[in-house]
Design a protein around this motif. Structure first.
Motif, PDB file in Angstrom:
ATOM      1  N   GLU A  46       0.847  -1.202   0.000  1.00  0.00           N
ATOM      2  CA  GLU A  46       0.000   0.000   0.000  1.00  0.00           C
ATOM      3  C   GLU A  46       0.879   1.248   0.000  1.00  0.00           C
ATOM      4  N   GLY A  68      -5.918  -1.443   0.463  1.00  0.00           N
ATOM      5  CA  GLY A  68      -5.992  -0.710   1.704  1.00  0.00           C
ATOM      6  C   GLY A  68      -6.823   0.590   1.623  1.00  0.00           C
ATOM      7  N   LEU A  69      -6.795   1.227   2.767  1.00  0.00           N
ATOM      8  CA  LEU A  69      -7.555   2.474   2.890  1.00  0.00           C
ATOM      9  C   LEU A  69      -7.157   3.474   1.822  1.00  0.00           C
ATOM     10  N   TRP A  88      -2.550   7.830   6.027  1.00  0.00           N
ATOM     11  CA  TRP A  88      -1.281   7.334   6.547  1.00  0.00           C
ATOM     12  C   TRP A  88      -0.257   8.446   6.726  1.00  0.00           C
ATOM     13  N   ASN A  99     -12.660  -1.502  -0.534  1.00  0.00           N
ATOM     14  CA  ASN A  99     -11.830  -2.030   0.544  1.00  0.00           C
ATOM     15  C   ASN A  99     -12.436  -1.592   1.866  1.00  0.00           C
ATOM     16  N   GLU A 100     -12.657  -2.524   2.740  1.00  0.00           N
ATOM     17  CA  GLU A 100     -13.231  -2.216   4.055  1.00  0.00           C
ATOM     18  C   GLU A 100     -14.367  -1.201   3.906  1.00  0.00           C
ATOM     19  N   HIS A 135     -10.919  -9.647   6.194  1.00  0.00           N
ATOM     20  CA  HIS A 135      -9.739  -9.028   6.808  1.00  0.00           C
ATOM     21  C   HIS A 135      -9.668  -9.445   8.272  1.00  0.00           C
ATOM     22  N   TYR A 143      -6.666  -9.264  11.510  1.00  0.00           N
ATOM     23  CA  TYR A 143      -5.313  -9.008  12.023  1.00  0.00           C
ATOM     24  C   TYR A 143      -5.126  -9.650  13.398  1.00  0.00           C
ATOM     25  N   GLU A 166      -6.119  -9.278   3.657  1.00  0.00           N
ATOM     26  CA  GLU A 166      -5.309  -8.591   4.671  1.00  0.00           C
ATOM     27  C   GLU A 166      -5.269  -9.483   5.900  1.00  0.00           C
ATOM     28  N   TRP A 220      -0.319  -7.102  14.037  1.00  0.00           N
ATOM     29  CA  TRP A 220      -0.381  -5.634  14.112  1.00  0.00           C
ATOM     30  C   TRP A 220      -0.068  -5.257  15.556  1.00  0.00           C
ATOM     31  N   LEU A 233       3.161   2.613  10.504  1.00  0.00           N
ATOM     32  CA  LEU A 233       2.972   1.206  10.908  1.00  0.00           C
ATOM     33  C   LEU A 233       4.259   0.374  10.818  1.00  0.00           C
ATOM     34  N   ALA A 278      -0.264  -8.589   5.135  1.00  0.00           N
ATOM     35  CA  ALA A 278      -0.065  -7.142   5.246  1.00  0.00           C
ATOM     36  C   ALA A 278       1.192  -6.907   6.090  1.00  0.00           C
ATOM     37  N   GLN A 279       2.155  -6.298   5.427  1.00  0.00           N
ATOM     38  CA  GLN A 279       2.330  -5.938   4.039  1.00  0.00           C
ATOM     39  C   GLN A 279       3.725  -6.345   3.588  1.00  0.00           C
TER      40      GLN A 279
HETATM   41  O1  AHR Z   1      -2.922  -2.741   6.235  1.00  0.00           O
HETATM   42  C1  AHR Z   1      -3.189  -1.513   6.840  1.00  0.00           C
HETATM   43  C2  AHR Z   1      -4.656  -1.116   6.765  1.00  0.00           C
HETATM   44  O2  AHR Z   1      -5.427  -2.018   7.478  1.00  0.00           O
HETATM   45  C3  AHR Z   1      -5.301  -1.104   5.409  1.00  0.00           C
HETATM   46  O3  AHR Z   1      -5.070   0.070   4.704  1.00  0.00           O
HETATM   47  C4  AHR Z   1      -6.749  -1.226   5.724  1.00  0.00           C
HETATM   48  O4  AHR Z   1      -7.475  -1.857   4.693  1.00  0.00           O
HETATM   49  C5  AHR Z   1      -6.768  -2.003   7.031  1.00  0.00           C
HETATM   50  O5  AHR Z   1      -7.557  -1.402   7.961  1.00  0.00           O
END
Ligand code: AHR
Length: 484
Positions: A26, A71-72, A97, A173-174, A239, A241, A298, A302, A314, A346-347
């Protein structure tokens, strides 16, 4: 007593798609700029702006697909900002970001150059949050139209004669969160609309559509999208994490963590099995023949960001704990290979559970990278079912291809060595390779001063006798063994 697991090598299991080893890159921190793309004029050795050391390391693990641009970020991305002469490209603010200025030097052409150098497939994520149907349709026309058309002409003007192949295409996405805060009913309708106008110039090889799926255990999302948009779907993406604490405000640190956070991380990673099972069961109701895939585009660990770094970048360290999460998760994906067709960790570089971390002109490979490296023989192999009780804190997977059996295991017990007895329904006489990752402490990691602290080592803990095998696994280890 030694527990025995029987590997049913005579039974035909589902094929493990190579796309389960997919990556995600991303526009986020140094995920692309500095990490992959340094520009043609950089002192860092590069080919067409892409750093050669990173490409070489990624080629070695045969990355099959890279999801981009987010991603976002994807739902704020307007593709026309990223084409044409670089000095004319629009500078935007990356609002998700770090609020940094994005110069759009890495755009569609640079992405396909990355894929060309890696030899892998495209997975483009479209903007449905702040874009339009027309913008999406024109981007696809720009990328894939072989004949005469306004967008194909623009592509040629920008130096690309032939169309590119877009294998996978994400619609949103999301969308339940940062991608538009939509309700599932609304998203399902938006998805139906967008997919209607997705141009398919190659009728023999249509672009594979990925619909925005749920977060974690949002089963209602899966239910409604399947119900409303089911007949237009190729796949739906989940998604999930792995946060040690499970709390977004304080996720837990990447290093120097307590033993309790090792355990909670393992438990959270194992939860993927339940998530995939339950979402897949809902899908079964609408799609009993498994024509629609579940994609996990994803996933990964995290943690709290590394101290002193931009919170929006991140950046986190990657330790033997991450290697365990990778092994546990990939093993789960293999087990569900009849439904799970692609996954994108990711990622890929410098962000979250990365394969590679860069600093100026140097690079380190993370413990996660080595799991992806050791697991390569599972790609496109047939999954082998195992029967028998699995010792506590052990995860394993087996697959066969070209007459070889590959068995990968992790012992995520912090203290105890484990011995496991395997039998196979076919006989194997030779150990073709046996390697592993080992660590003396639970946050062992690679740093620029000690880049090989956790790296692949020969593994001598296998005793093979025809179709019987005893594996002795040290605490905190991931190993992969191939037999013939
Ligand atoms: O991977 C980081 C972020 O996590 C992505 O941009 C988003 O889709 C998710 O919330």
């Amino acid at each position: 007593m030694l527990m025995t697991i029987e590997l049913l090598t005579q039974k035909k299991g589902p094929k493990i798609s190579k796309y389960l080893y997919g990556q995600f890159s991303e526009h986020l921190g140094h995920g692309i700029y500095g990490g992959i793309y340094v520009g043609e004029n950089s002192d860092i050795p590069n080919v067409n702006g892409l750093r050669s050391d990173v490409i070489e390391a990624l080629k070695a693990i045969h990355v099959p697909v890279v999801r981009w641009p987010g991603g976002l970020f994807a739902d704020t991305y307007h593709w026309e900002d990223g084409i044409g002469p670089k000095d004319g490209r629009k500078k935007i603010v990356n609002t998700n970001w770090g609020g940094v200025t994005e110069n759009n030097y890495f755009g569609t052409h640079e992405y396909f150059e990355l894929l060309r150098q890696l030899g892998c497939d495209a997975y483009i994520n479209a903007n449905i949050g702040s874009g339009t149907v027309q913008e999406m349709a024109e981007w696809v026309e720009y990328m894939t139209m072989p004949g005469e058309s306004p967008m194909a002409a623009l592509r040629r003007k920008n130096g690309q004669e032939e169309p590119w192949c877009v294998k996978f295409f994400g619609i949103g996405n999301e969308s339940w969160g940062g991608g538009g805060n939509m309700r599932p009913e609304y998203y399902a309708d938006v998805y139906r609309q967008y997919q209607t106008f997705l141009p398919q110039y190659d009728k023999e090889n249509p672009i594979y559509k990925v619909a925005c799926g749920p977060s974690d255990d949002d089963y209602d999302w899966t239910e409604k999208v399947m119900k409303i948009a089911g007949k237009y779907l190729d796949s739906i993406s989940l998604h999930f994490y792995t946060l040690p604490t499970g709390v977004w405000q304080d996720k837990g640190d990447a290093t120097n963590f307590p033993e309790s956070e090792w355990t909670s991380t393992m438990n959270r990673a194992k939860y993927m099995d339940e998530l995939v099972t339950k979402h897949s069961t809902i899908m079964d109701h609408y799609d009993p023949e498994h024509k629609i895939d579940l994609i996990i585009d994803e996933w990964g660990t995290w943690y709290n960001v590394e101290k002193g770094t931009n919170r929006g970048f991140l950046i986190q360290q990657n330790t033997i704990r991450d290697a365990m999460v990778a092994a546990i998760t990939l093993n789960i994906f293999h087990k569900h290979a009849d439904r799970v067709y692609m996954a994108n960790i990711a990622q890929m570089v410098n962000v979250l559970q990365a394969m590679i971390v860069t600093k100026d002109d140097r690079l380190i490979k993370t413990p996660t990278y080595y799991v992806f490296d050791m697991y390569q023989k599972h790609m496109e192999a047939q999954w082998v079912e195992g029967v028998g009780d699995v010792p506590e804190n052990i995860t394993y997977t087996a697959s066969q291809k070209n007459g070889e059996l590959t068995l990968s295991l992790a012992n995520y017990d912090l203290h105890e060595t484990k011995k496991i007895h395997f039998t196979a329904s076919s006989s194997y006489r030779n150990i073709i390779s046996a390697k592993g990752l080992f660590a003396d402490k639970m946050d062992a990691c690679n740093t620029f001063d000690h880049p090989d602290e956790v790296s692949e080592q020969p593994f001598d803990g296998v005793e093979l006798n025809n179709n019987q095998m005893i594996v002795t696994l040290p605490a905190k280890s991931v190993v992969s063994i191939t037999l013939k």
